[in-house]
Design an enzyme around this catalytic site. Structure first.
Site, PDB file in Angstrom:
ATOM      1  CD  GLU A 186     -49.991 138.526  74.708  1.00 27.80           C
ATOM      2  OE1 GLU A 186     -50.673 138.313  75.721  1.00 27.80           O
ATOM      3  OE2 GLU A 186     -50.333 139.343  73.828  1.00 27.80           O
ATOM      4  CG  ASP A 232     -54.148 135.506  68.543  1.00 29.60           C
ATOM      5  OD1 ASP A 232     -53.329 136.430  68.606  1.00 29.60           O
ATOM      6  OD2 ASP A 232     -55.217 135.500  69.182  1.00 29.60           O
TER       7      ASP A 232
END
Ligand code: FUB
Length: 441
Positions: A198, A28
């Site tokens: 997301e 991420d």
């Protein structure tokens, strides 16, 4: 004392290579270029061994001056530091960082209750430095709830700041107040996105706002994007620009550094496991009409822009001869005549470096020279008795000849009373030496 951004000349790389960070598992990546001219990656940390994404914790930050040679700036926040967080810890998922009025704001999603997916909140930690000294300030009132994760904060040219987040097919955005820790009015749904899952990320180029995100492709998310003339939409869907990486999740950020655009993302190439991920960088290009070309995923990564400051800084080297070894580990001499610690495949085997000088105390880079014929061997790292992390040792060709390097930044006590201990039992490898370089914090 060395400058903490220096990289020992012997470790400088010609291209960034993918994955970029190999010593620990990272995911991420949120990349930013700050006023000091360096690029920083705020990443989440897949704790090894993984249990889904439940155990993720201990965010590390990485910085670079040339996009190729990266410094582990060390851990900046862990779930234990979050007073309002779920009692069991873990679940420190995809973060972001923003800078305004002399303060760095680190935003991270974390549940406040044991019932994790219903209790997400967006926490904020602040510091006057980009990669250390963060203190948790609590969570942003009014944000969170079921599946609402992955904060992204975009500060516009007029200094207004916007928060985006979302999951479970819903993406929301809103304006942050001047304090950067509360929302001005209500969050609203970001309209016009197609197949949002997301990982929202917003950036601006030539007056156009871009919102990138992960889609819902089963087991192999891709990255899509939309554009708008306004920071909060409505958005016009523009397409897919990152095909599957081989990992079930995808999550990325886009940043410009010294005139070139880059995509930061993750894959599972080192571990082969979807919850032990590794961050990567590749070039990102735009077409004349502002659309993004499909990013080509490479093994070599990107080339250096400018030169990273390399040096042989003040450091201390601990050859194998000064360690204490046990549990089946032995001191041996390799074909080059160098003494190494071998036998680290044995359950309970260990080597310990005692009397490590922590300088004035605080952050110190630990560079570990090793060799292994395994595709992926591991050492468990303890610093002064405290469990730190697994260190990955990747295939070096031959256990005797080729030396690999793993680098991690830890916190040491002042003076020479520090102990760095590696426990084996996770693949055969030999350790030749460690080099410890205290930061100049
Ligand atoms: O890393 C944990 C979660 O997986 C992130 O928050 C999502 O974006 C996905 O990458």
């Amino acid at each position: 004392m060395m400058r903490n951004e220096s990289i020992p000349a012997s470790l400088a790389k010609a291209t960034s290579r993918n994955p970029l960070i190999t010593t620990i598992f990272t995911a991420d990546p949120s990349a930013h270029v700050w006023e000091d001219g360096k690029v920083y990656i705020y990443a989440s940390h897949d704790m090894d061994p993984a249990r889904g994404c439940d155990l993720m914790d201990r965010y590390h930050v990485f910085s670079s001056e040339d996009m190729v040679n990266w410094v582990d700036e060390g851990e900046i926040l862990r779930s234990e530091d979050v007073a309002w967080g779920r009692p069991e810890g873990g679940f420190m998922w995809a973060p972001d960082c923003a800078y305004k009025n002399g303060v760095y704001y680190f935003y991270y999603p974390h549940p406040s209750g044991s019932n994790w997916n219903d209790t997400w909140k967006i926490g904020v930690a602040t510091s006057e430095k980009p990669a250390s000294g963060f203190t948790d300030q609590g969570y942003i009132p009014g944000l969170g709830g079921f599946a609402l994760i992955d904060p992204c904060v975009f500060v516009d040219e007029d200094d207004r700041a916007y928060m985006y987040y979302g999951g479970g097919s819903r993406c929301e955005g809103g304006e942050l107040n001047e304090d950067m820790v509360s929302i001005n009015g209500e969050m609203r749904e970001m309209l016009g996105l197609e197949d949002f899952h997301e990982a929202a990320w917003v950036f601006k180029r030539e007056g156009l706002y871009y919102l990138t995100y992960a889609d819902n492709l089963e087991g192999n998310n891709r990255m899509r994007y939309a554009t708008s003339e306004h920071p909060l939409g409505p958005w016009t869907y523009r397409g897919i620009f990152l095909e599957p990486t081989g990992c079930s999740t995808t999550h990325g950020s886009v940043a410009q550094f010294k005139g070139q655009w880059y995509l930061f993302y993750h894959n599972q190439d080192i571990s082969g496991e979807g919850n032990l991920r590794s961050i990567c960088i590749d070039y990102l290009y735009f077409n004349e009409d502002g659309s993004i070309r499909t990013v080509v995923q490479t093994k070599e990564g990107v080339h250096p822009v400018g030169a990273a400051p390399t040096s042989e800084p003040y450091s201390q080297s601990y050859p194998a001869a000064v360690t204490s070894v046990g549990g089946g580990a032995t001191l041996e001499t390799n074909v080059q005549g160098t003494q190494v610690v071998a036998g680290l495949h044995a359950e309970g085997s260990y080597c310990e470096f005692q009397g490590v000088d922590g300088g004035q105390g605080g952050r110190a880079a630990v560079h570990i020279r090793y060799a292994t014929e395994e595709r992926l061997a591991k050492l468990n790292l303890k610093v002064n008795g405290e469990d730190h992390s697994f260190i990955n040792a990747l295939f070096t060709g031959s256990e005797q000849d080729n030396i690999g390097n793993a680098s991690i930044t830890v916190v040491l006590k002042p003076g020479e009373d520090n102990c760095i201990r590696f426990t084996g039992g996770h693949g055969e490898l030999s350790v030749e030496s460690i080099t410890v370089i205290p930061f100049a914090d």
